[in-house]
Design a protein around this motif. Sequence first.
Motif, PDB file in Angstrom:
ATOM      1  N   THR A  17      -1.477  -7.079  -4.537  1.00 49.25           N
ATOM      2  CA  THR A  17      -1.983  -8.061  -3.576  1.00 49.25           C
ATOM      3  C   THR A  17      -1.318  -9.403  -3.839  1.00 49.25           C
ATOM      4  OG1 THR A  17      -4.121  -6.964  -3.353  1.00 49.25           O
ATOM      5  CG2 THR A  17      -4.011  -9.269  -2.718  1.00 49.25           C
ATOM      6  N   ASN A  18      -0.730  -9.983  -2.779  1.00 47.39           N
ATOM      7  CA  ASN A  18      -0.124 -11.303  -2.853  1.00 47.39           C
ATOM      8  C   ASN A  18      -0.893 -12.184  -1.877  1.00 47.39           C
ATOM      9  OD1 ASN A  18       1.577 -13.362  -3.517  1.00 47.39           O
ATOM     10  ND2 ASN A  18       3.346 -12.585  -2.375  1.00 47.39           N
ATOM     11  N   GLU A  19      -1.454 -13.297  -2.350  1.00 44.72           N
ATOM     12  CA  GLU A  19      -2.291 -14.105  -1.476  1.00 44.72           C
ATOM     13  C   GLU A  19      -2.162 -15.581  -1.798  1.00 44.72           C
ATOM     14  OE1 GLU A  19      -6.306 -12.866  -2.008  1.00 44.72           O
ATOM     15  OE2 GLU A  19      -6.450 -13.617  -4.061  1.00 44.72           O
ATOM     16  N   ASN A  72       4.353  -1.656 -10.558  1.00 47.16           N
ATOM     17  CA  ASN A  72       2.918  -1.919 -10.492  1.00 47.16           C
ATOM     18  C   ASN A  72       2.091  -0.663 -10.734  1.00 47.16           C
ATOM     19  OD1 ASN A  72       2.366  -4.831  -9.597  1.00 47.16           O
ATOM     20  ND2 ASN A  72       4.024  -4.204  -8.246  1.00 47.16           N
ATOM     21  N   PHE A  73       2.733   0.505 -10.698  1.00 43.69           N
ATOM     22  CA  PHE A  73       2.005   1.743 -10.939  1.00 43.69           C
ATOM     23  C   PHE A  73       1.954   2.046 -12.431  1.00 43.69           C
ATOM     24  CE2 PHE A  73       3.135   2.816  -6.453  1.00 43.69           C
ATOM     25  CZ  PHE A  73       1.834   2.917  -6.002  1.00 43.69           C
ATOM     26  N   GLN A  74       0.747   2.159 -12.963  1.00 45.20           N
ATOM     27  CA  GLN A  74       0.548   2.498 -14.368  1.00 45.20           C
ATOM     28  C   GLN A  74      -0.556   3.545 -14.451  1.00 45.20           C
ATOM     29  OE1 GLN A  74       2.412   1.328 -16.899  1.00 45.20           O
ATOM     30  NE2 GLN A  74       3.599   0.025 -15.524  1.00 45.20           N
ATOM     31  N   ILE A  75      -0.262   4.680 -15.109  1.00 41.90           N
ATOM     32  CA  ILE A  75      -1.268   5.739 -15.254  1.00 41.90           C
ATOM     33  C   ILE A  75      -2.499   5.187 -15.977  1.00 41.90           C
ATOM     34  CG2 ILE A  75      -1.775   7.931 -16.415  1.00 41.90           C
ATOM     35  CD1 ILE A  75       1.039   8.821 -15.806  1.00 41.90           C
ATOM     36  N   GLY A  76      -3.667   5.491 -15.417  1.00 43.77           N
ATOM     37  CA  GLY A  76      -4.920   5.011 -15.985  1.00 43.77           C
ATOM     38  C   GLY A  76      -5.462   3.760 -15.325  1.00 43.77           C
ATOM     39  N   THR A  84       0.829  -1.202   0.000  1.00 44.06           N
ATOM     40  CA  THR A  84       0.000   0.000   0.000  1.00 44.06           C
ATOM     41  C   THR A  84       0.864   1.253   0.000  1.00 44.06           C
ATOM     42  OG1 THR A  84      -0.106   0.096   2.430  1.00 44.06           O
ATOM     43  CG2 THR A  84      -1.804  -1.180   1.298  1.00 44.06           C
ATOM     44  N   VAL A  85       0.258   2.355  -0.412  1.00 43.98           N
ATOM     45  CA  VAL A  85       0.891   3.662  -0.319  1.00 43.98           C
ATOM     46  C   VAL A  85      -0.075   4.578   0.421  1.00 43.98           C
ATOM     47  CG1 VAL A  85       0.031   4.250  -2.631  1.00 43.98           C
ATOM     48  CG2 VAL A  85       1.828   5.637  -1.588  1.00 43.98           C
ATOM     49  N   SER A  86       0.431   5.267   1.435  1.00 43.60           N
ATOM     50  CA  SER A  86      -0.395   6.198   2.204  1.00 43.60           C
ATOM     51  C   SER A  86      -0.626   7.461   1.380  1.00 43.60           C
ATOM     52  CB  SER A  86       0.289   6.548   3.529  1.00 43.60           C
ATOM     53  OG  SER A  86       0.401   5.405   4.348  1.00 43.60           O
ATOM     54  N   ASN A 140     -10.617  20.713  -6.543  1.00 41.26           N
ATOM     55  CA  ASN A 140      -9.731  19.610  -6.888  1.00 41.26           C
ATOM     56  C   ASN A 140     -10.016  18.406  -5.997  1.00 41.26           C
ATOM     57  OD1 ASN A 140      -7.449  17.989  -7.456  1.00 41.26           O
ATOM     58  ND2 ASN A 140      -6.274  19.037  -5.883  1.00 41.26           N
ATOM     59  N   LYS A 141     -10.124  17.234  -6.590  1.00 43.88           N
ATOM     60  CA  LYS A 141     -10.408  16.014  -5.820  1.00 43.88           C
ATOM     61  C   LYS A 141      -9.266  15.009  -5.921  1.00 43.88           C
ATOM     62  CE  LYS A 141     -14.501  17.132  -4.298  1.00 43.88           C
ATOM     63  NZ  LYS A 141     -15.722  16.583  -4.852  1.00 43.88           N
ATOM     64  N   LYS A 142      -8.037  15.496  -6.029  1.00 40.97           N
ATOM     65  CA  LYS A 142      -6.898  14.597  -6.129  1.00 40.97           C
ATOM     66  C   LYS A 142      -6.387  14.223  -4.738  1.00 40.97           C
ATOM     67  CE  LYS A 142      -4.964  15.804 -10.653  1.00 40.97           C
ATOM     68  NZ  LYS A 142      -3.760  16.254 -11.386  1.00 40.97           N
ATOM     69  N   ILE A 143      -5.880  12.980  -4.639  1.00 45.65           N
ATOM     70  CA  ILE A 143      -5.181  12.548  -3.437  1.00 45.65           C
ATOM     71  C   ILE A 143      -3.767  12.161  -3.844  1.00 45.65           C
ATOM     72  CG2 ILE A 143      -7.173  11.865  -2.074  1.00 45.65           C
ATOM     73  CD1 ILE A 143      -6.768   9.031  -3.081  1.00 45.65           C
ATOM     74  N   ILE A 144      -2.824  12.454  -2.978  1.00 45.98           N
ATOM     75  CA  ILE A 144      -1.402  12.337  -3.328  1.00 45.98           C
ATOM     76  C   ILE A 144      -0.673  11.516  -2.274  1.00 45.98           C
ATOM     77  CG2 ILE A 144       0.732  13.652  -3.693  1.00 45.98           C
ATOM     78  CD1 ILE A 144      -0.992  15.965  -4.668  1.00 45.98           C
ATOM     79  N   GLY A 145       0.295  10.704  -2.722  1.00 47.04           N
ATOM     80  CA  GLY A 145       1.133   9.938  -1.810  1.00 47.04           C
ATOM     81  C   GLY A 145       2.521   9.755  -2.398  1.00 47.04           C
ATOM     82  N   SER A 146       3.429   9.232  -1.605  1.00 43.38           N
ATOM     83  CA  SER A 146       4.788   8.959  -2.091  1.00 43.38           C
ATOM     84  C   SER A 146       5.198   7.557  -1.666  1.00 43.38           C
ATOM     85  CB  SER A 146       5.779   9.999  -1.548  1.00 43.38           C
ATOM     86  OG  SER A 146       5.801   9.987  -0.134  1.00 43.38           O
ATOM     87  N   CYS A 147       6.024   6.919  -2.485  1.00 45.25           N
ATOM     88  CA  CYS A 147       6.431   5.540  -2.219  1.00 45.25           C
ATOM     89  C   CYS A 147       7.713   5.229  -2.986  1.00 45.25           C
ATOM     90  CB  CYS A 147       5.320   4.575  -2.629  1.00 45.25           C
ATOM     91  SG  CYS A 147       4.933   4.648  -4.385  1.00 45.25           S
TER      92      CYS A 147
END
Length: 333
Positions: A271-273, A215-219, A58-60, A203-210
């Motif tokens: 997710t790893n399960e 695994n991150f792909q725009i869209g 996860t990313v906060s 603006n309804k954006k939420i921002i985090g850093s990691c």
Amino acid sequence: MIKHIIAILLAFTTIMLSGCFLLPEEQEYTVPPVINQEQEASIEEEVVLRGDIVDNKTVSVKYQSSRKEEYSFKLSYEKITDVYVSLGDQVKKGQVLAELNAESLLEEIEALKTDLKKMNTDIEYYNNLIAVDPSNKDMYEQQKESYSNSIEASNQRMKELQAKINDRQIVAGMDGVVTYLKDFVEGDVSNEDTVYIIVSDNNKKIIGSCEKDDNFQIGNEYILETDEINYTVILSDINEVSENKLEVSFEFTEEVGVLDDSFKGKVIYETNEAIDVLYLPTSVVTILGDESFVYVRNEEGFRTKKMVKVGKIIGNNIVIEEGLEEDELVISN
């Protein structure tokens, strides 16, 4: 003589070789030592469990408006009489949001307006007199000048009173939405150091850093977990802030109402399960090359190595594929 010397040397060599076998032998255990009662209290064990194990990366994230304005009253110890907005209201620049008691100022303004109306009527009256009685024009002009001076003074006073009223008002400095509104109780007085209203852009954006992660792909869509509800969000932007760190921005796929700077959550991006498997903490399993083993106690109480076949590691647990049964005990220390 030579025979005697050889005989002595042979005897000495025999004694020396025999002495080697007199040294104590290194003790070897053919089996692991039994665990005695004194050791029993210090032995800790883990139970082989069966179930589902899940590990989410996860990313906060938190809401961050691109622009916001905080509003306070300019005066302290004045009664708060009117609040014209509610949390979530859309407001326009220049709109009055709240104000302090200005009753006496408004009464004085109304009285000045009445006086101004009368003085303007009087000036018009003297204009008419000049038209019908030009012989007394100078006298009438003096009266008009007197009224004009009074009108100018009254207009100046009106400006001063309006400025004082403005100082008692909170006025929006931007178009936006009310994202914070202090609780008001009837009879509350103002404090110039207190923030009463916050207006933010829409603006309804939420921002985090990691850390960097493929695994991150725009869209792509991801799940945002909060204390109250889960949302679906779309990754809208990725910024590389350092060699190994990313800033990621997400947008909601649905209407979420009013957000403020206290809004935060965690976006699940991997997710790893494993479902319905045997598992143990990774700390109790030893992996050496292609071999994996644990320590258990056998029926005689011996600490015994037991070979196992392991699967994937998920979080702090490892899947046990072969070698152990559900509820079996494994020594953990």
